[in-house]
Write a protein that holds these residues in place. Structure first.
Motif, PDB file in Angstrom:
ATOM      1  N   MET A  62      87.566  76.561   1.451  1.00  0.00           N
ATOM      2  CA  MET A  62      87.723  75.445   0.526  1.00  0.00           C
ATOM      3  C   MET A  62      87.259  75.851  -0.871  1.00  0.00           C
ATOM      4  O   MET A  62      87.886  75.495  -1.876  1.00  0.00           O
ATOM      5  CB  MET A  62      86.950  74.228   1.004  1.00  0.00           C
ATOM      6  N   ALA A  63      86.165  76.614  -0.938  1.00  0.00           N
ATOM      7  CA  ALA A  63      85.682  77.085  -2.230  1.00  0.00           C
ATOM      8  C   ALA A  63      86.742  77.938  -2.918  1.00  0.00           C
ATOM      9  O   ALA A  63      86.922  77.882  -4.138  1.00  0.00           O
ATOM     10  CB  ALA A  63      84.401  77.892  -2.044  1.00  0.00           C
ATOM     11  N   LYS A  64      87.462  78.700  -2.111  1.00  0.00           N
ATOM     12  CA  LYS A  64      88.506  79.558  -2.662  1.00  0.00           C
ATOM     13  C   LYS A  64      89.727  78.753  -3.100  1.00  0.00           C
ATOM     14  O   LYS A  64      90.493  79.183  -3.964  1.00  0.00           O
ATOM     15  CB  LYS A  64      88.912  80.590  -1.618  1.00  0.00           C
ATOM     16  N   SER A  65      89.908  77.551  -2.516  1.00  0.00           N
ATOM     17  CA  SER A  65      91.122  76.778  -2.787  1.00  0.00           C
ATOM     18  C   SER A  65      91.235  76.352  -4.237  1.00  0.00           C
ATOM     19  O   SER A  65      92.339  76.247  -4.776  1.00  0.00           O
ATOM     20  CB  SER A  65      91.187  75.544  -1.872  1.00  0.00           C
ATOM     21  N   ASP A  66      90.089  76.054  -4.887  1.00  0.00           N
ATOM     22  CA  ASP A  66      90.160  75.675  -6.303  1.00  0.00           C
ATOM     23  C   ASP A  66      89.600  76.758  -7.211  1.00  0.00           C
ATOM     24  O   ASP A  66      89.552  76.598  -8.431  1.00  0.00           O
ATOM     25  CB  ASP A  66      89.457  74.339  -6.563  1.00  0.00           C
ATOM     26  N   GLY A  67      89.170  77.856  -6.614  1.00  0.00           N
ATOM     27  CA  GLY A  67      88.787  79.025  -7.392  1.00  0.00           C
ATOM     28  C   GLY A  67      87.423  78.972  -8.039  1.00  0.00           C
ATOM     29  O   GLY A  67      86.999  79.929  -8.668  1.00  0.00           O
ATOM     30  N   VAL A  68      86.702  77.855  -7.912  1.00  0.00           N
ATOM     31  CA  VAL A  68      85.412  77.709  -8.587  1.00  0.00           C
ATOM     32  C   VAL A  68      84.378  77.174  -7.603  1.00  0.00           C
ATOM     33  O   VAL A  68      84.619  76.181  -6.920  1.00  0.00           O
ATOM     34  CB  VAL A  68      85.512  76.741  -9.784  1.00  0.00           C
ATOM     35  N   VAL A  69      83.233  77.838  -7.505  1.00  0.00           N
ATOM     36  CA  VAL A  69      82.115  77.347  -6.708  1.00  0.00           C
ATOM     37  C   VAL A  69      81.011  76.944  -7.679  1.00  0.00           C
ATOM     38  O   VAL A  69      80.432  77.789  -8.359  1.00  0.00           O
ATOM     39  CB  VAL A  69      81.595  78.418  -5.725  1.00  0.00           C
ATOM     40  N   THR A  70      80.724  75.657  -7.773  1.00  0.00           N
ATOM     41  CA  THR A  70      79.734  75.160  -8.721  1.00  0.00           C
ATOM     42  C   THR A  70      78.339  75.187  -8.102  1.00  0.00           C
ATOM     43  O   THR A  70      78.194  75.202  -6.875  1.00  0.00           O
ATOM     44  CB  THR A  70      80.061  73.715  -9.140  1.00  0.00           C
ATOM     45  N   PRO A  71      77.285  75.186  -8.938  1.00  0.00           N
ATOM     46  CA  PRO A  71      75.920  75.126  -8.405  1.00  0.00           C
ATOM     47  C   PRO A  71      75.694  73.898  -7.517  1.00  0.00           C
ATOM     48  O   PRO A  71      74.977  73.976  -6.521  1.00  0.00           O
ATOM     49  CB  PRO A  71      75.058  75.062  -9.675  1.00  0.00           C
ATOM     50  N   ALA A  72      76.316  72.772  -7.869  1.00  0.00           N
ATOM     51  CA  ALA A  72      76.167  71.559  -7.059  1.00  0.00           C
ATOM     52  C   ALA A  72      76.759  71.758  -5.669  1.00  0.00           C
ATOM     53  O   ALA A  72      76.212  71.283  -4.673  1.00  0.00           O
ATOM     54  CB  ALA A  72      76.840  70.377  -7.755  1.00  0.00           C
ATOM     55  N   GLU A  73      77.884  72.475  -5.601  1.00  0.00           N
ATOM     56  CA  GLU A  73      78.506  72.738  -4.303  1.00  0.00           C
ATOM     57  C   GLU A  73      77.651  73.691  -3.474  1.00  0.00           C
ATOM     58  O   GLU A  73      77.544  73.542  -2.252  1.00  0.00           O
ATOM     59  CB  GLU A  73      79.913  73.302  -4.506  1.00  0.00           C
ATOM     60  N   ILE A  74      77.023  74.662  -4.119  1.00  0.00           N
ATOM     61  CA  ILE A  74      76.129  75.579  -3.413  1.00  0.00           C
ATOM     62  C   ILE A  74      74.943  74.819  -2.835  1.00  0.00           C
ATOM     63  O   ILE A  74      74.540  75.029  -1.684  1.00  0.00           O
ATOM     64  CB  ILE A  74      75.650  76.695  -4.363  1.00  0.00           C
ATOM     65  N   GLU A  75      74.392  73.904  -3.624  1.00  0.00           N
ATOM     66  CA  GLU A  75      73.268  73.089  -3.155  1.00  0.00           C
ATOM     67  C   GLU A  75      73.690  72.209  -1.986  1.00  0.00           C
ATOM     68  O   GLU A  75      72.956  72.073  -0.997  1.00  0.00           O
ATOM     69  CB  GLU A  75      72.733  72.232  -4.305  1.00  0.00           C
ATOM     70  N   ALA A  76      74.880  71.610  -2.084  1.00  0.00           N
ATOM     71  CA  ALA A  76      75.382  70.766  -0.999  1.00  0.00           C
ATOM     72  C   ALA A  76      75.630  71.591   0.253  1.00  0.00           C
ATOM     73  O   ALA A  76      75.338  71.143   1.370  1.00  0.00           O
ATOM     74  CB  ALA A  76      76.674  70.060  -1.431  1.00  0.00           C
TER      75      ALA A  76
END
Length: 241
Positions: A62-76
């Motif tokens: 899913m992270a690859k699907s939009d090409g960007v992994v944000t710090p908030a997503e890493i925390e989640a």
């Protein structure tokens, strides 16, 4: 001191025990980080390992699907996949392997669907975990929504079920009835009965009693909070005590 499943089988052996594309991921990681002592990293049965490995793998895709992994997503992600700090490098390696593998997300989703075909609630747990990560940056983007719908379809959830799950995480029509899977004309007795049933089905104590991994328990806790919030809102609108 007894060893967990990872220690008993080792990387290649555990991968063979799980089989499929998820087994390939486990085999590629276990020899580096995941051979544990008492208590396996992802649980003590192959089904536990499939659940958590599948959740990590699908989150990576899913992270690859939009090409960007944000710090908030890493925390989640860290909140959804809860492991000891010493195991965190192994989880990160598993995430990176899944993100970079030639296998598409469909292969991982199909293995989860086949493993838990008799436990759709666990497949719903996986979707809840993915939604929690996707919404962490404040919005579920178009590519992520397409991805989540495709995973849900592979799991066998129809559009109504997808919308019910999504309503726990995003404001579709801002409709608390959708969260509970109820029609607006349900009477008060039916509302209360449905809420009691949902609380029983989704209480984290039930997940603990079934011996599910910590990830499933954490997801159940958040799901129950969303259910209770929807019920409280309807109750306030109806003036129920």
């Amino acid at each position: 001191m007894s060893v967990g499943l990872w220690g008993k089988l080792g990387g290649a052996g555990l991968g063979l025990a799980i089989g499929g594309p998820l087994g390939g991921l486990v085999g590629g990681v276990a020899g580096h980080f995941l051979v544990d002592r008492e208590g396996a990293l992802f649980g003590t049965t192959p089904r536990d390992v499939v659940f958590t490995t599948g959740l990590v793998a699908l989150a990576a895709k899913m992270a690859k699907s939009d090409g960007v992994v944000t710090p908030a997503e890493i925390e989640a992600f860290a909140k959804v996949v809860q492991v000891d700090e010493r195991a965190r490098p192994g989880v990160q390696r598993l995430f990176d392997l899944a993100k970079g593998t030639a296998n598409g997300f469909e292969a991982y989703a199909r293995q989860l669907a086949n493993t838990f075909h008799d436990e759709p609630a666990l497949l719903e747990d996986v979707l809840d975990g993915l939604f929690h990560i996707a919404k962490a940056d404040g919005a579920i983007h178009e590519a992520e929504e397409r991805y989540l719908r495709a995973v849900a379809e592979t799991f066998g959830f129809d559009e109504a079920a997808f919308r019910r799950i999504a309503a726990r995480h995003v404001r579709l029509s801002d409709d608390p009835y959708l969260v509970l899977g109820l029609d607006h004309d349900v009477d008060d007795a039916g509302l209360k009965a449905a809420h009691r049933a949902l609380v029983r089905e989704n209480h984290p104590d039930r997940a603990i009693a079934r011996g599910l991994p910590p990830e499933a328990v954490a997801i159940a806790t958040r799901r129950l909070a969303a259910i209770n919030a929807a019920y409280d809102r309807i109750s306030a609108e109806r003036g129920l005590t």
